[in-house]
Design a protein around this motif. Structure first.
Motif, PDB file in Angstrom:
ATOM      1  N   ASN A 149       0.817  -1.211   0.000  1.00  0.00           N
ATOM      2  CA  ASN A 149       0.000   0.000   0.000  1.00  0.00           C
ATOM      3  C   ASN A 149       0.855   1.267   0.000  1.00  0.00           C
ATOM      4  OD1 ASN A 149      -2.352   1.659   0.303  1.00  0.00           O
ATOM      5  ND2 ASN A 149      -2.022   1.694   2.499  1.00  0.00           N
ATOM      6  N   SER A 150       2.018   1.212   0.609  1.00  0.00           N
ATOM      7  CA  SER A 150       2.869   2.404   0.733  1.00  0.00           C
ATOM      8  C   SER A 150       3.734   2.650  -0.501  1.00  0.00           C
ATOM      9  CB  SER A 150       3.778   2.260   1.962  1.00  0.00           C
ATOM     10  OG  SER A 150       4.770   1.262   1.742  1.00  0.00           O
ATOM     11  N   LEU A 200      -9.557   3.482  -3.626  1.00  0.00           N
ATOM     12  CA  LEU A 200     -10.443   4.110  -4.604  1.00  0.00           C
ATOM     13  C   LEU A 200     -10.286   5.625  -4.634  1.00  0.00           C
ATOM     14  CD1 LEU A 200     -13.690   2.058  -3.897  1.00  0.00           C
ATOM     15  CD2 LEU A 200     -12.124   1.752  -5.828  1.00  0.00           C
ATOM     16  N   THR A 201      -9.864   6.201  -3.524  1.00  0.00           N
ATOM     17  CA  THR A 201      -9.676   7.654  -3.444  1.00  0.00           C
ATOM     18  C   THR A 201      -8.207   8.015  -3.227  1.00  0.00           C
ATOM     19  OG1 THR A 201     -10.230   7.559  -1.081  1.00  0.00           O
ATOM     20  CG2 THR A 201     -12.016   8.085  -2.617  1.00  0.00           C
ATOM     21  N   SER A 202      -7.321   7.098  -3.556  1.00  0.00           N
ATOM     22  CA  SER A 202      -5.890   7.360  -3.424  1.00  0.00           C
ATOM     23  C   SER A 202      -5.480   8.551  -4.296  1.00  0.00           C
ATOM     24  CB  SER A 202      -5.086   6.127  -3.851  1.00  0.00           C
ATOM     25  OG  SER A 202      -3.711   6.444  -3.997  1.00  0.00           O
ATOM     26  N   VAL A 256      -7.199  -1.363  -8.515  1.00  0.00           N
ATOM     27  CA  VAL A 256      -8.382  -1.969  -7.909  1.00  0.00           C
ATOM     28  C   VAL A 256      -9.210  -2.751  -8.928  1.00  0.00           C
ATOM     29  CG1 VAL A 256     -10.412  -1.601  -6.471  1.00  0.00           C
ATOM     30  CG2 VAL A 256      -8.388  -0.150  -6.149  1.00  0.00           C
ATOM     31  N   PRO A 257      -9.674  -2.133 -10.026  1.00  0.00           N
ATOM     32  CA  PRO A 257     -10.437  -2.946 -10.994  1.00  0.00           C
ATOM     33  C   PRO A 257      -9.609  -4.050 -11.633  1.00  0.00           C
ATOM     34  CG  PRO A 257      -9.970  -0.771 -11.906  1.00  0.00           C
ATOM     35  CD  PRO A 257      -9.604  -0.720 -10.451  1.00  0.00           C
ATOM     36  N   PRO A 317     -17.187   4.546  -7.719  1.00  0.00           N
ATOM     37  CA  PRO A 317     -16.456   5.821  -7.631  1.00  0.00           C
ATOM     38  C   PRO A 317     -15.461   6.031  -8.768  1.00  0.00           C
ATOM     39  CG  PRO A 317     -16.604   4.809  -5.462  1.00  0.00           C
ATOM     40  CD  PRO A 317     -17.143   3.810  -6.432  1.00  0.00           C
ATOM     41  N   LEU A 318     -14.939   4.950  -9.333  1.00  0.00           N
ATOM     42  CA  LEU A 318     -13.963   5.079 -10.415  1.00  0.00           C
ATOM     43  C   LEU A 318     -14.609   5.391 -11.756  1.00  0.00           C
ATOM     44  CD1 LEU A 318     -11.469   2.184  -9.556  1.00  0.00           C
ATOM     45  CD2 LEU A 318     -11.381   4.591  -8.879  1.00  0.00           C
TER      46      LEU A 318
END
Length: 238
Positions: free
Chosen positions: A101-102, A140-142, A151-152, A174-175
């Motif tokens: 994630n980082s 999703l909001t990165s 993600v998808p 959201p995307l």
């Protein structure tokens, strides 16, 4: 073996086997620019296979080595450890997901690295039941669009085990308003694969979004349809 030792082995191999001709050839696939050594795919696979067999090469070691690789932005110096993670996937834990994630803030800055993660590494966390889809909610909001793209692309593998795609579609909504082209491509790719498995359910989702979604998403999603089928998802004339 230490992270520095693993880094040196990868870099030395890349410097020895890469060519300027390949650098020029690969550069045309990266509009954001390409920095690399010019390894061929078989050479990269050979190195991963060699490293996997070495004593002391573990997922923990690869995770600890990545911070040494990411700042330089050299293509193979990042893609080879990512591919090595996939080769060692049986060792993956939830803590490794948190480490990945980082990385987007530090050096996952092109579609190819994002797709190695999304196609190969990240689905393993779901398959091993270390995480659920909801673990990707913050992605999703990165602020990093290649993290959003992941993600998808990651959830494509989840389609084969889902009897209904409604929950996945709702999660990814959201995307459908994302501003970045690379995310549009990832969403369109996901929806194209979803359509192959559940055409009616996917078409209902596309009809819901055809007026608002970026056209590239719809274009990718409809790629395998007949011209008559594609016509249903054109925007209405104003």
């Amino acid at each position: 073996m230490t992270p520095q030792t693993l880094r040196n082995e990868i870099v030395d191999y890349c410097r020895e086997h890469g060519t300027e001709e390949n650098i020029i050839k690969y550069a045309r696939f990266f509009k954001e620019g390409f920095k690399g050594h010019g390894l061929t795919s078989p050479q990269a696979k050979e190195l991963v296979a060699m490293l996997k067999k070495k004593p002391g090469v573990t997922v923990d070691l690869v995770i600890d080595t990545m911070p040494l690789m990411l700042p330089g932005g050299m293509y193979e110096e990042i893609s080879i450890p990512l591919t090595l993670l996939d080769a060692l996937h049986k060792q993956l834990t939830r803590q490794h997901f948190d480490a990945i994630n980082s990385w987007f803030a530090k050096g996952i800055h092109n579609w190819a690295h994002a797709d190695i993660l999304g196609m190969m590494v990240l689905p393993k966390f779901i398959e091993k039941e270390l995480i659920t889809m909801q673990a990707f909610a913050p992605w999703l909001t990165s602020p990093y669009h290649f993290q959003r793209r992941c993600v998808p692309v990651t959830l494509i593998k989840s389609l084969k085990n889902a009897s209904s795609f409604t929950d996945i579609f709702n999660f990814l909504e959201p995307l459908m308003r994302d501003p970045q082209r690379e995310v549009h491509q990832g969403m369109g790719w996901f929806l194209r694969e979803a359509w192959k498995n559940q055409p009616l359910e996917t078409e209902r989702f596309l009809l819901k979004w055809k007026e608002e979604a970026p056209r590239l998403i719809i274009q990718y999603a409809c790629e395998k349809m007949t011209p008559e089928e594609k016509a249903r998802f054109k925007r209405s004339k104003k």
